[in-house]
Design a protein around this motif. Structure first.
Motif, short mmCIF file in Angstrom:
data_model
loop_
_atom_site.label_atom_id
_atom_site.label_comp_id
_atom_site.label_asym_id
_atom_site.label_seq_id
_atom_site.Cartn_x
_atom_site.Cartn_y
_atom_site.Cartn_z
N VAL A 195 0.84 -1.20 0.00
CA VAL A 195 0.00 0.00 0.00
C VAL A 195 0.87 1.25 0.00
O VAL A 195 0.58 2.23 -0.70
N PHE A 196 1.97 1.22 0.77
CA PHE A 196 2.84 2.40 0.81
C PHE A 196 3.39 2.71 -0.58
O PHE A 196 3.46 3.86 -0.99
N HIS A 197 3.72 1.65 -1.34
CA HIS A 197 4.34 1.88 -2.65
C HIS A 197 3.36 1.93 -3.81
O HIS A 197 3.61 2.61 -4.81
N LYS A 198 2.24 1.20 -3.69
CA LYS A 198 1.35 1.09 -4.86
C LYS A 198 -0.06 1.62 -4.61
O LYS A 198 -0.86 1.71 -5.55
N GLY A 199 -0.41 1.88 -3.35
CA GLY A 199 -1.76 2.36 -3.05
C GLY A 199 -2.00 3.73 -3.68
O GLY A 199 -1.06 4.46 -3.96
N LYS A 200 -3.30 4.04 -3.88
CA LYS A 200 -3.61 5.34 -4.50
C LYS A 200 -3.87 6.38 -3.42
O LYS A 200 -4.53 6.11 -2.42
N ASN A 201 -3.41 7.60 -3.68
CA ASN A 201 -3.66 8.69 -2.74
C ASN A 201 -5.13 8.83 -2.42
O ASN A 201 -5.98 8.75 -3.33
N GLY A 202 -5.43 9.04 -1.15
CA GLY A 202 -6.82 9.28 -0.74
C GLY A 202 -7.62 8.02 -0.53
O GLY A 202 -8.75 8.08 -0.05
N GLU A 203 -7.03 6.86 -0.88
CA GLU A 203 -7.80 5.61 -0.79
C GLU A 203 -7.64 4.95 0.58
O GLU A 203 -6.65 5.16 1.29
N THR A 204 -8.64 4.13 0.88
CA THR A 204 -8.59 3.26 2.07
C THR A 204 -8.64 1.82 1.59
O THR A 204 -9.38 1.51 0.65
N TYR A 205 -7.85 0.97 2.21
CA TYR A 205 -7.87 -0.46 1.89
C TYR A 205 -8.09 -1.25 3.17
O TYR A 205 -7.39 -1.04 4.17
N ASN A 206 -9.06 -2.15 3.14
CA ASN A 206 -9.26 -3.07 4.26
C ASN A 206 -8.34 -4.27 4.10
O ASN A 206 -8.21 -4.82 2.99
N ILE A 207 -7.75 -4.70 5.22
CA ILE A 207 -6.84 -5.87 5.20
C ILE A 207 -7.34 -6.88 6.22
O ILE A 207 -7.60 -6.52 7.38
N GLY A 208 -7.50 -8.13 5.80
CA GLY A 208 -7.99 -9.14 6.75
C GLY A 208 -7.57 -10.53 6.30
O GLY A 208 -7.11 -10.74 5.18
N GLY A 209 -7.74 -11.47 7.21
CA GLY A 209 -7.26 -12.83 6.95
C GLY A 209 -8.30 -13.75 6.35
O GLY A 209 -7.99 -14.90 6.02
N ASN A 210 -9.57 -13.28 6.24
CA ASN A 210 -10.66 -14.16 5.83
C ASN A 210 -10.60 -15.43 6.69
O ASN A 210 -10.67 -16.55 6.19
N ASN A 211 -10.49 -15.22 7.98
CA ASN A 211 -10.11 -16.29 8.90
C ASN A 211 -10.78 -16.05 10.25
O ASN A 211 -10.17 -15.56 11.19
#
Ligand code: NAD
Ligand code: TYD
Length: 351
Positions: free
Chosen positions: A236-252
């Motif tokens: 996310v630091f290198h490829k994420g887009k400015n202003g965006e939010t990304y959810n991260i989870g384990g599906n677990n």
């Protein structure tokens, strides 16, 4: 490209894994780790990179405005990964003040300092705010948190994180600060402070102490191996887009009680105990006030847009985690010998 990157909270659990990843993977970055070294910060987490030529540790408090401003003036950071926080829900219930100060005011101080040095040249800069799925509140038995789920924090911890998330987005809208955010589910792995469920249970099982389960153990969490979170943060630091939010989870998703039974099985076999022996330590205790029932993350956005996915199955990750705690007795003994005993007594013996 040569860059100077600030990582806040780098001596903590997740921060130390992020620092190690960045120091080793990006020799052309200078990584400055700013940490107050609260009870949760531990430089022993980073002994392997302490002398790396591209790494520097700075002890300091993000609440101290003058210190933060002078730090940004001195280093002229190109990017910030902000992980420093008070992070434990139970502590936020007994003493919310530190959460408001560090998580909200501390974040504002960093935003102001970044804005001040970047104002004439926002182009390639990045302020990355690391947050939690707990800002979304509590789910019933159905559904998942997406990036569009309305915020509904219910503990002083999650309310302070939600507040900081709002401020980060406000600085983007108002001042065009180039920000990106992630909201991640429960992490587990090496170096987690033994106030959180998994390391607390491992330590208690090892020492034949009761394993405290809040309420009936029916609450559900979505668990992710900490190194998978660190890899997502790198992406996310290198490829994420400015202003965006990304959810991260384990599906677990696991109920607490099922998770503890699984952990007891693993511990029995690692410690050479008869199967079923450690599970006898399970003790149901008074529930946490306002205990969120279920967290579950829909991480399809980061999977589709950035190609991230968790690398480990839960059983494999749990086993690695148990191995780490059993092999690093000194780490856990150094922590549990001091103030931890006092915290443990207040949290579990005086309830
Ligand atoms: P942690 O409690 O292990 O580490 C926090 C670090 O921040 C410590 O090293 C501490 O010394 C430092 N710190 C605290 N107050 C500070 C201050 N005023 N100034 C400077 N440094 C300070 O926390 P963690 O579990 O590694 O979490 C890191 C971040 O990730 C937090 O922002 C947390 O909200 C977020 N997060 C954690 C999880 C999780 O499961 N642990 C999940 C999602 C998001
Ligand atoms: P925790 O690790 O504190 O993470 P969070 O509250 O941020 O999800 O707790 C995980 C789950 O385990 C949560 O439902 C509370 C429960 N829990 C216990 O049952 N006993 C304990 O001693 C602790 C620390 C947590």
């Amino acid at each position: 490209m040569q860059k100077t990157i600030l990582i806040t909270g780098g001596a903590g659990f997740i921060g130390s894994h992020v620092v190690r990843l960045f120091v080793n993977k990006y020799p052309n970055y200078k990584i400055v780790n700013l940490d107050k070294l609260t009870y949760a910060g531990n430089l022993e987490n980073l002994t392997d990179v302490a002398n790396a030529p591209n790494y520097e540790f700075v002890k300091g408090d993000i609440i101290d405005v003058e210190f933060i401003n002078s730090l940004f003036e001195k280093y002229k950071f190109d990017g910030v990964l902000h992980l420093a926080a008070e992070s434990h829900v139970d502590r936020s219930i007994s003493d919310p003040g530190a959460f408001i100060n560090t998580n909200i005011l501390g974040t504002v101080n960093l935003l102001n300092a970044a804005r001040a040095i970047w104002q004439d040249n926002l182009g390639d800069k990045r302020f990355y705010h690391i947050s939690t799925d707990e800002v979304y509140g509590s789910l019933g038995s159905e559904g998942f948190f997406t990036e569009e789920t309305a915020y509904d924090p219910r503990s002083p911890y999650s309310a302070s994180k939600a507040s900081s998330d709002h401020l980060v987005r406000a600085y983007m809208h108002t001042y065009k600060l180039p920000v990106v955010l992630t909201n991640c589910s429960n992490n587990y792995g090496a170096n987690q402070f033994p106030e959180k469920l998994i390391p607390l249970a491992i330590n208690n099982i090892k020492n034949n102490k009761a394993i405290p389960i809040y309420g009936k153990g029916e609450n559900i969490r979505d668990w992710l191996f900490v190194n998978d979170h660190a890899n997502a943060i790198d992406l996310v630091f290198h490829k994420g887009k400015n202003g965006e939010t990304y959810n991260i989870g384990g599906n677990n998703e696991w109920t607490n009680i099922d998770l503890i039974h699984k952990l007891c099985e693993i511990m029995d076999s690692k410690l050479g105990r008869k199967q079923g022996e450690s599970a006898k330590l399970i003790t149901f205790v008074k529930d946490r006030a306002g205990h969120d029932m279920r967290y579950a993350i829909d991480s399809s956005k980061i999977q589709k847009e950035l190609g991230w996915k968790p690398s480990l199955q839960f059983e494999e990750g749990l086993e690695k985690t148990v191995d780490w705690y059993l092999e690093n007795e000194n780490w856990i003994n150094n922590i549990t010998s001091g103030k931890y005993a006092e915290y443990y007594d207040n949290q579990y013996n005086k309830r």
